[in-house]
Write an enzyme that holds these catalytic residues in place. Structure first.
Site, PDB file in Angstrom:
ATOM      1  N   ASP A 124       4.203   2.031  -1.006  1.00 20.69           N
ATOM      2  CA  ASP A 124       3.399   2.366  -1.995  1.00 20.69           C
ATOM      3  C   ASP A 124       3.032   0.867  -2.547  1.00 20.69           C
ATOM      4  O   ASP A 124       3.592  -0.175  -2.395  1.00 20.69           O
ATOM      5  CB  ASP A 124       3.987   3.168  -2.996  1.00 20.69           C
ATOM      6  CG  ASP A 124       3.925   4.550  -2.816  1.00 20.69           C
ATOM      7  OD1 ASP A 124       3.257   5.047  -1.652  1.00 20.69           O
ATOM      8  OD2 ASP A 124       4.240   5.360  -3.544  1.00 20.69           O
ATOM      9  N   ASP A 125       1.765   0.842  -3.242  1.00 18.48           N
ATOM     10  CA  ASP A 125       1.330  -0.129  -4.025  1.00 18.48           C
ATOM     11  C   ASP A 125       0.726  -1.465  -3.025  1.00 18.48           C
ATOM     12  O   ASP A 125       0.788  -2.460  -3.376  1.00 18.48           O
ATOM     13  CB  ASP A 125       2.389  -0.775  -4.845  1.00 18.48           C
ATOM     14  CG  ASP A 125       2.803   0.232  -5.978  1.00 18.48           C
ATOM     15  OD1 ASP A 125       2.319   1.579  -6.066  1.00 18.48           O
ATOM     16  OD2 ASP A 125       4.032   0.038  -6.502  1.00 18.48           O
ATOM     17  N   HIS A 180      -0.730   7.066  -8.020  1.00 20.44           N
ATOM     18  CA  HIS A 180       0.119   6.018  -8.755  1.00 20.44           C
ATOM     19  C   HIS A 180       0.977   6.813  -9.895  1.00 20.44           C
ATOM     20  O   HIS A 180       0.161   7.164 -10.604  1.00 20.44           O
ATOM     21  CB  HIS A 180      -0.767   4.922  -9.177  1.00 20.44           C
ATOM     22  CG  HIS A 180       0.152   3.416  -9.313  1.00 20.44           C
ATOM     23  ND1 HIS A 180       1.268   3.362  -8.666  1.00 20.44           N
ATOM     24  CD2 HIS A 180      -0.121   2.810 -10.367  1.00 20.44           C
ATOM     25  CE1 HIS A 180       1.639   2.054  -9.477  1.00 20.44           C
ATOM     26  NE2 HIS A 180       0.888   1.698 -10.459  1.00 20.44           N
TER      27      HIS A 180
END
Length: 306
Positions: A13-14, A134
């Site tokens: 993620d991210d 998110h």
């Protein structure tokens, strides 16, 4: 455990958060430790991340962000219900508070989600095969309906539903964080019908809350996978010989951010600057984890392989 084919999507993620996060995620991918990434299009290094994904052929989806940093939709950057007094998104908990008070305009949520899909398309040259939220904003009340509509409109087939088997038994998770996780779980249960109605799919099981940051170890990942496999209902006898189960493992590897670089418009947060990202990276690339995958017939893949 029955010997079945396990398809494991290990999602970093991210991606796009900062140059050092990007580098860590790429290193992880090249080491065969992750198989998929989720891009923050409002991240300060998003354009660079998209280039890296293209260069190394990394399967990439969209990490829709309504809680950290700045919107990407021009119209919403100055005056919108999605912003706090400082002109940024409300934050992980602030977003939830504003939502529960009825302060968020859902047409603006939809506008921003669509703008993020469009920007993803612009950066990568294709629509995202999967899209999640998110800080798990996509399963929140009201937001889940808008999210489902946007995915259906763009024909985005896959998402993430963060219901983790065995979460309740994780006594190492501090109570405040556990409360947040249990809220995410409840919101996820209430989202299943909404996403189903919009024709959206997701893997059979999800793990990653119990293995985040300092809690990640080879054994915590292995037992989370075993727990997830055990939870999936056994197929009828005839199908058992060729049955497979799909699991998504959410991870956050990277090298710690060094301010002021990073973030989504406000600089990097504490988790990003901490050693926990590096700890995840170092754990994921351990050879004993890779050999566990082999021995258990676990194949790493991405959403487009499902």
């Amino acid at each position: 455990l029955r010997m079945l084919q396990v398809k494991l999507i290990v999602t970093g993620d991210d991606f796009g958060y900062c140059p050092r996060r990007n580098q860590g995620i790429v290193d992880c991918f090249l080491a065969g430790a992750i198989s998929n990434v989720s891009l923050l299009v409002n991240g300060s290094a998003a354009a660079d991340a998209a280039k890296l994904a293209r260069r190394y052929n990394i399967p990439i989806g969209l990490h829709a962000n309504l809680s950290e940093g700045s919107p990407v939709c021009e119209v919403l950057k100055t005056n919108s219900s999605l912003l706090n007094q400082d002109g940024f998104f409300h934050g992980k908990m602030g977003f939830r508070t504003a939502l529960s008070k009825g302060l968020l305009n859902m047409s603006e949520v939809k506008q921003e989600l669509k703008a993020q899909v469009e920007l993803f398309h612009e950066l990568t040259g294709h629509l995202p095969p999967h899209m999640d939220g998110h800080q798990h904003v996509h399963v929140l009340p009201e937001v889940r309906h808008v999210f489902g509509e946007v995915l259906e409109e763009y024909g985005i087939k896959y998402t993430r539903v963060p219901i983790e088997p065995g979460l309740h038994n994780c006594d190492w998770i501090p109570p405040s964080l556990m409360d947040f996780y249990l809220g995410v779980e409840e919101d996820s249960f209430n989202t299943v019908d909404v996403f189903t109605k919009h024709g959206i799919r997701w893997p059979d099981s999800y793990i990653g809350l119990s293995t985040m940051g300092k809690h990640m170890s080879v054994s915590s990942i292995c037992s989370a996978i075993d727990g997830a496999i055990a939870e999936v209902p056994a197929p009828p006898a005839a199908a058992a010989r060729s049955s497979s189960v799909t699991i998504e493992l959410m991870v956050h590897p990277g090298y710690p951010s060094v301010p002021p670089a990073g973030g989504c418009g406000q600089g990097p947060d504490d988790f990003s600057q901490s050693w926990e990202r590096l700890h995840e990276l170092q754990t994921l690339i351990k050879p004993e984890l890779q050999s566990h995958y082999k021995s258990r017939n676990i194949q790493l893949c991405s959403f487009k392989d499902l």
